[in-house]
Write a protein that holds these residues in place. Structure first.
Motif, PDB file in Angstrom:
ATOM      1  N   GLY A  28       0.790  -1.217   0.000  1.00 21.28           N
ATOM      2  CA  GLY A  28       0.000   0.000   0.000  1.00 21.28           C
ATOM      3  C   GLY A  28       0.825   1.271   0.000  1.00 21.28           C
ATOM      4  N   ALA A  29       2.124   1.155  -0.277  1.00 25.44           N
ATOM      5  CA  ALA A  29       3.007   2.321  -0.206  1.00 25.44           C
ATOM      6  C   ALA A  29       3.965   2.336  -1.388  1.00 25.44           C
ATOM      7  CB  ALA A  29       3.805   2.274   1.097  1.00 25.44           C
ATOM      8  N   ASP A  30       4.532   3.496  -1.622  1.00 32.46           N
ATOM      9  CA  ASP A  30       5.577   3.583  -2.640  1.00 32.46           C
ATOM     10  C   ASP A  30       6.890   3.115  -2.015  1.00 32.46           C
ATOM     11  OD1 ASP A  30       6.858   4.055  -5.037  1.00 32.46           O
ATOM     12  OD2 ASP A  30       7.093   6.198  -4.665  1.00 32.46           O
ATOM     13  N   TRP A  31       7.462   3.886  -1.125  1.00 28.15           N
ATOM     14  CA  TRP A  31       8.675   3.514  -0.404  1.00 28.15           C
ATOM     15  C   TRP A  31       8.387   3.562   1.085  1.00 28.15           C
ATOM     16  CZ3 TRP A  31      13.006   1.722  -2.697  1.00 28.15           C
ATOM     17  CH2 TRP A  31      13.189   1.997  -4.050  1.00 28.15           C
ATOM     18  N   VAL A  32       8.927   2.590   1.831  1.00 26.60           N
ATOM     19  CA  VAL A  32       8.790   2.562   3.289  1.00 26.60           C
ATOM     20  C   VAL A  32      10.185   2.512   3.883  1.00 26.60           C
ATOM     21  CG1 VAL A  32       7.966   1.231   5.267  1.00 26.60           C
ATOM     22  CG2 VAL A  32       6.530   1.450   3.228  1.00 26.60           C
ATOM     23  N   GLU A  33      10.420   3.384   4.852  1.00 22.39           N
ATOM     24  CA  GLU A  33      11.728   3.463   5.493  1.00 22.39           C
ATOM     25  C   GLU A  33      11.947   2.264   6.411  1.00 22.39           C
ATOM     26  OE1 GLU A  33      15.005   4.628   7.930  1.00 22.39           O
ATOM     27  OE2 GLU A  33      13.013   4.731   8.804  1.00 22.39           O
ATOM     28  N   VAL A  63      15.559  -2.208  -2.812  1.00 23.66           N
ATOM     29  CA  VAL A  63      16.136  -1.515  -1.665  1.00 23.66           C
ATOM     30  C   VAL A  63      16.863  -0.277  -2.168  1.00 23.66           C
ATOM     31  CG1 VAL A  63      17.760  -1.700   0.261  1.00 23.66           C
ATOM     32  CG2 VAL A  63      16.412  -3.697  -0.420  1.00 23.66           C
ATOM     33  N   ARG A  64      16.598   0.842  -1.505  1.00 31.44           N
ATOM     34  CA  ARG A  64      17.274   2.092  -1.844  1.00 31.44           C
ATOM     35  C   ARG A  64      17.966   2.604  -0.589  1.00 31.44           C
ATOM     36  NH1 ARG A  64      13.560   6.977  -3.550  1.00 31.44           N
ATOM     37  NH2 ARG A  64      13.366   7.159  -1.305  1.00 31.44           N
ATOM     38  N   LYS A  65      19.222   2.965  -0.737  1.00 32.18           N
ATOM     39  CA  LYS A  65      19.992   3.494   0.381  1.00 32.18           C
ATOM     40  C   LYS A  65      20.344   4.941   0.089  1.00 32.18           C
ATOM     41  CE  LYS A  65      21.781  -0.869   1.986  1.00 32.18           C
ATOM     42  NZ  LYS A  65      21.357  -0.916   3.361  1.00 32.18           N
ATOM     43  N   GLY A  66      20.321   5.744   1.114  1.00 33.10           N
ATOM     44  CA  GLY A  66      20.659   7.156   0.981  1.00 33.10           C
ATOM     45  C   GLY A  66      20.856   7.746   2.364  1.00 33.10           C
ATOM     46  N   SER A  67      20.650   9.023   2.469  1.00 33.31           N
ATOM     47  CA  SER A  67      20.790   9.664   3.766  1.00 33.31           C
ATOM     48  C   SER A  67      19.787  10.799   3.884  1.00 33.31           C
ATOM     49  CB  SER A  67      22.209  10.182   3.963  1.00 33.31           C
ATOM     50  OG  SER A  67      22.510  11.154   2.983  1.00 33.31           O
ATOM     51  N   VAL A  68      19.468  11.088   5.125  1.00 33.00           N
ATOM     52  CA  VAL A  68      18.654  12.241   5.470  1.00 33.00           C
ATOM     53  C   VAL A  68      19.542  13.059   6.393  1.00 33.00           C
ATOM     54  CG1 VAL A  68      16.578  13.074   6.607  1.00 33.00           C
ATOM     55  CG2 VAL A  68      16.486  10.989   5.233  1.00 33.00           C
ATOM     56  N   GLY A  69      19.963  14.204   5.889  1.00 27.43           N
ATOM     57  CA  GLY A  69      20.991  14.939   6.620  1.00 27.43           C
ATOM     58  C   GLY A  69      22.260  14.121   6.582  1.00 27.43           C
ATOM     59  N   ARG A  70      22.798  13.856   7.734  1.00 26.85           N
ATOM     60  CA  ARG A  70      24.021  13.036   7.812  1.00 26.85           C
ATOM     61  C   ARG A  70      23.734  11.599   8.244  1.00 26.85           C
ATOM     62  NH1 ARG A  70      29.015  16.521   9.492  1.00 26.85           N
ATOM     63  NH2 ARG A  70      28.426  18.482   8.529  1.00 26.85           N
ATOM     64  N   PRO A  72      22.417   7.852   7.658  1.00 30.00           N
ATOM     65  CA  PRO A  72      22.093   6.891   6.595  1.00 30.00           C
ATOM     66  C   PRO A  72      20.683   6.336   6.780  1.00 30.00           C
ATOM     67  CG  PRO A  72      23.656   5.939   8.146  1.00 30.00           C
ATOM     68  CD  PRO A  72      23.444   7.360   8.564  1.00 30.00           C
ATOM     69  N   ARG A  73      20.021   6.099   5.664  1.00 31.04           N
ATOM     70  CA  ARG A  73      18.662   5.555   5.678  1.00 31.04           C
ATOM     71  C   ARG A  73      18.537   4.488   4.593  1.00 31.04           C
ATOM     72  NH1 ARG A  73      18.213   7.790  10.006  1.00 31.04           N
ATOM     73  NH2 ARG A  73      16.826   9.516  10.475  1.00 31.04           N
ATOM     74  N   THR A  74      17.613   3.564   4.832  1.00 31.48           N
ATOM     75  CA  THR A  74      17.298   2.516   3.870  1.00 31.48           C
ATOM     76  C   THR A  74      15.792   2.506   3.677  1.00 31.48           C
ATOM     77  OG1 THR A  74      19.182   1.193   4.612  1.00 31.48           O
ATOM     78  CG2 THR A  74      17.455   0.034   3.399  1.00 31.48           C
ATOM     79  N   TRP A  75      15.362   2.375   2.415  1.00 34.87           N
ATOM     80  CA  TRP A  75      13.949   2.315   2.082  1.00 34.87           C
ATOM     81  C   TRP A  75      13.680   1.051   1.272  1.00 34.87           C
ATOM     82  CZ3 TRP A  75      16.938   6.682   1.706  1.00 34.87           C
ATOM     83  CH2 TRP A  75      16.545   7.787   2.456  1.00 34.87           C
ATOM     84  N   PHE A  76      12.456   0.555   1.386  1.00 39.26           N
ATOM     85  CA  PHE A  76      12.026  -0.641   0.661  1.00 39.26           C
ATOM     86  C   PHE A  76      10.788  -0.326  -0.169  1.00 39.26           C
ATOM     87  CE2 PHE A  76      13.281  -2.529   4.919  1.00 39.26           C
ATOM     88  CZ  PHE A  76      14.525  -2.969   4.514  1.00 39.26           C
ATOM     89  N   ARG A  77      10.647  -1.059  -1.281  1.00 39.30           N
ATOM     90  CA  ARG A  77       9.378  -1.103  -1.999  1.00 39.30           C
ATOM     91  C   ARG A  77       9.288  -2.424  -2.736  1.00 39.30           C
ATOM     92  NH1 ARG A  77       9.505   3.158  -7.040  1.00 39.30           N
ATOM     93  NH2 ARG A  77      11.144   2.160  -8.218  1.00 39.30           N
ATOM     94  N   LEU A  78       8.051  -2.839  -2.998  1.00 37.80           N
ATOM     95  CA  LEU A  78       7.837  -4.065  -3.761  1.00 37.80           C
ATOM     96  C   LEU A  78       8.133  -3.807  -5.233  1.00 37.80           C
ATOM     97  CD1 LEU A  78       4.493  -5.523  -2.355  1.00 37.80           C
ATOM     98  CD2 LEU A  78       6.809  -6.386  -2.007  1.00 37.80           C
ATOM     99  N   THR A  79       8.701  -4.791  -5.884  1.00 38.26           N
ATOM    100  CA  THR A  79       8.875  -4.735  -7.330  1.00 38.26           C
ATOM    101  C   THR A  79       7.550  -5.172  -7.975  1.00 38.26           C
ATOM    102  OG1 THR A  79       9.592  -7.029  -7.465  1.00 38.26           O
ATOM    103  CG2 THR A  79      11.328  -5.361  -7.130  1.00 38.26           C
TER     104      THR A  79
END
Length: 103
Positions: A28-33, A63-70, A72-79
């Motif tokens: 039910g979501a695009d990306w979930v942290e 899986v998408r990895k990035g950062s918010v500020g300094r 690190p964050r990881t997000w998931f979504r279904l293919t």
């Protein structure tokens, strides 16, 4: 589907740990942290990591990895194939339930 492409819709990868719950959350979501998924499922960081890797290896999770500020964050979504496999597995479960209790 992963493995042997079951015609009945059953997907064994969803039958271990919180994988089905994670996919249900993501449908039910695009990306979930990562932290949101962990907290909603009530499992440890290592459990989310392990199960998300299994789903990613099956081609069901991106899986998408990035950062918010300094930080690190990881997000998931279904293919798209993950969405199809989840839909097929949920249909299979509904058919199984109906077969066990037709009322």
């Amino acid at each position: 589907m992963s493995g042997d492409d079951r015609a009945d819709g059953r997907e064994p990868v969803f039958e271990t740990g919180p994988r089905l719950a994670l996919c249900a959350l993501l449908q039910g979501a695009d990306w979930v942290e990562f932290r949101t998924a962990r907290d909603m499922l009530g499992v440890s960081d290592s459990a989310i990591s392990k199960h998300s890797r299994t789903l990613e290896d099956a081609g069901y999770l991106e899986v998408r990895k990035g950062s918010v500020g300094r930080k690190p964050r990881t997000w998931f979504r279904l293919t798209p194939s993950g969405r199809d496999a989840l839909r097929g597995h949920l249909d299979w479960l509904a058919q199984l339930r109906h077969a066990l209790d037709p009322n």
